[in-house]
Design an enzyme around this catalytic site. Structure first.
Site, short mmCIF file in Angstrom:
data_model
loop_
_atom_site.label_atom_id
_atom_site.label_comp_id
_atom_site.label_asym_id
_atom_site.label_seq_id
_atom_site.Cartn_x
_atom_site.Cartn_y
_atom_site.Cartn_z
N HIS A 16 0.84 -1.19 0.00
CA HIS A 16 0.00 0.00 0.00
C HIS A 16 0.88 1.25 0.00
O HIS A 16 2.01 1.23 0.47
CB HIS A 16 -0.85 -0.04 1.27
N SER A 245 -8.13 4.84 2.95
CA SER A 245 -8.65 3.52 3.27
C SER A 245 -8.38 2.57 2.12
O SER A 245 -8.61 2.90 0.96
CB SER A 245 -10.16 3.61 3.52
N LYS A 246 -7.92 1.38 2.47
CA LYS A 246 -7.58 0.42 1.42
C LYS A 246 -8.81 0.02 0.62
O LYS A 246 -8.71 -0.47 -0.49
CB LYS A 246 -6.93 -0.81 2.05
N ARG A 247 -9.96 0.23 1.21
CA ARG A 247 -11.18 -0.17 0.51
C ARG A 247 -11.70 0.91 -0.44
O ARG A 247 -12.60 0.68 -1.21
CB ARG A 247 -12.27 -0.52 1.53
N ASP A 248 -11.12 2.10 -0.36
CA ASP A 248 -11.58 3.19 -1.21
C ASP A 248 -11.08 2.99 -2.64
O ASP A 248 -9.90 3.12 -2.93
CB ASP A 248 -11.03 4.51 -0.64
#
Length: 479
Positions: A16, A245-248
């Site tokens: 990331h 956020s990694k989910r974004d």
RNA sequence: GGCCCGUUGGAGAAGCGGCUUAACUCACCAGCCUUUCACGCUGGCAUUCACGGGUUCGAAUCCCGUACGGGUCACCA
């Protein structure tokens, strides 16, 4: 003393941008001070481990140009570098704490703990600390976790490398688990033990770890060790000011994604270094070597770093301009091949394509989009373009003259010859400057802005060029 | 909610008590260069540092409060 720093990822996925930044700053710090950069795999959350995650992380670190001195892939005197291979160490120190009565066994089940927390919540308690129910519990033949006994009424202060003096009170920290029921240590315990055993001198990490610091300091103190110097870097936030956020999905935030789009590792290295840090000097385009030289931890920022994609694009473009033609070609070729653009084209086509677009290319794969935009026939004229072309006297005869001059050429055309044709046309029609070049540019490309005219005509080729001129001449609305 | 941290132009970001009439970069605008475009170069773009008090001869810089934003409070890391 040479510093020893570490980057300690948990292998739960790809590299990331935030982790890359932690790795990068530790690396810069180590290299600037001729110290060692260690990568330690923190895989104590067995359920979340992804085996390919480790390889992917290591590979992308290397791609970025961050090469560890010690890691699972490099020999070092402080291994193993994977926490699951060090379990006996944690067990030994946990037992020491147990013996010294600085930790205790906790037989509570997950359900009990959950119920306890609910009850506290209902009672309006906002700390939600563990009740210490098991502090004096007699030995039981049941599974247990080991909790650290937080010393009462103690204060934990450290001089943070970026934030300065930071203090926490023991009242705000509940007795926390150091060894889980499954015999695996928790993050804060393993981390402290390893930082000591691996002789880590400086810990640079994200601000989200700042509240972990007192817990780790407690371990150091309990075991009679002295803690490293800590530094907490501000978080990277998005346009909305929220932690990345990694989910974004709206932002590309994995190194791999940039690699796949044809960004340059040295540009990413440059960009990431500017996330929460600023150089003393006034320029901001740097090679990795220059960054190592300029790096100064005292210039780490205290306010959040905004992830600015426009800036990344700009920085990458600057690095692309520094590439020699061979390197640029190597960057672009895979994308052109994948898009089937090269079929039936010869080597010189690729060379001139890249030459024409090199100044405006932001990242490797963009060459495909630029190609398609450029070779799309019937480009629509913007209102600005239409308005401009209608104001020029004698456009029609100018374009007709150009076409005629072009037709008369039987030799192999080159950018220089296109330049001559334009010159000839200008002379014949008595036009020069903007009035000469602009209509020709518009006829050739449909736009008032674009690459060098002779080069781009050459790239287009005689047939396409003629077709475009004829089409514009036939358009009654415009001419 | 407790605890920790932050708030400087359209955007990123320096400055950390007098040298600041607030660097630098991106974006934008203007001019120069180039017979066009782009590159490049030059100049313009915050009388002002979230707000309110205080300390001081002097504050973006120190202190207090308010507002807003964020982080963290797991047998996750």
């Amino acid at each position: 003393m040479k510093p020893r720093v570490r980057y300690a990822p948990s292998p739960t996925g790809h590299l990331h941008i935030g982790n890359a930044r932690t790795a990068l700053f530790n690396y810069l710090y180590a290299k600037h001070h001729q110290g060692a950069f260690i990568v330690r795999i923190e895989d104590t959350d067995v359920a979340r481990n992804v085996e390919t995650g480790i390889a992917s992380q290591m590979a992308h670190l290397r791609w970025l140009g961050i090469e560890p001195d010690e890691s699972i892939e490099h020999n070092g005197a402080y291994g193993p570098y994977r926490q699951l291979e060090r379990l006996d160490l944690y067990t030994r120190y946990a037992e020491q704490l147990l013996e010294k009565n600085l930790a205790y066994k906790c037989y509570c089940t997950a359900e009990e703990l959950e119920a306890e927390r609910e009850a506290l919540k209902d009672a309006g308690d906002d700390k939600l600390h563990y009740s210490r129910k098991c502090l004096h519990a007699p030995h039981q033949d049941a599974p247990y976790a080991i909790r650290f006994k937080v010393p009462e009424n103690s204060t934990w202060t450290f001089e943070d490398m970026v934030k300065g003096n930071v203090t926490f009170h023991s009242d705000d920290i509940g007795d926390w688990v150091i060894m889980k029921q499954n015999g695996i240590p928790t993050y804060n315990f393993a981390c402290a033990v390893d930082d000591h055993l691996m002789a880590i001198t400086h810990v640079l990490r994200g601000e989200d770890h700042i509240t972990n610091t007192p817990k780790q300091m407690m371990v150091f103190k309990a075991l009679g060790w002295s803690p490293p110097v800590y530094g907490h870097m501000t978080l990277i936030v998005n346009e909305q000011g929220k932690k990345l956020s990694k989910r974004d999905g709206a932002i590309l935030q994995f190194i791999e994604q940039y690699k796949d789009l044809g960004y340059l590792p040295e540009a990413l290295f440059n960009f990431i270094a500017l996330l929460g840090w600023s150089p003393q000097v006034e320029e901001e385009i740097f090679s990795p070597e220059a960054l190592i030289e300029h790096f100064d931890a005292r210039r780490l920022s205290t306010s959040p770093a905004r992830f600015d994609q426009t800036k990344l694009t700009y920085i990458n473009n600057r690095h692309i301009k520094m590439l020699d033609s061979e390197a640029l070609k190597a960057l672009c070729l895979p994308f052109l091949e994948q898009a089937n653009i090269l079929e039936g084209k010869d080597e010189s086509f690729v060379d001139s394509l890249i030459d024409v677009f090199r100044d405006r290319l932001s990242y490797g794969s963009e060459i495909v989009a630029l190609y398609h935009d450029f070779f799309q026939d019937n480009p629509e004229l913007s209102s600005e373009t239409q308005a401009f072309i209608t104001t020029i006297e004698g456009v029609r005869s100018l374009l007709e003259t150009f076409l005629r001059n072009l037709d008369e050429r039987t030799e192999v055309l080159t950018p220089d010859i296109y330049k001559e044709i334009i010159k000839e046309t200008g002379k014949t029609c008595g036009m020069k400057g903007k009035n000469l070049f602009m209509p020709i540019r518009i006829a050739a490309s449909g736009s008032m802005h674009g690459p060098d005219l002779p080069k781009m005509m050459h790239l287009l080729g005689k047939d396409t060029l003629k077709r475009r001129f004829v089409r514009l001449l036939q358009d009654e609305d415009i001419l």
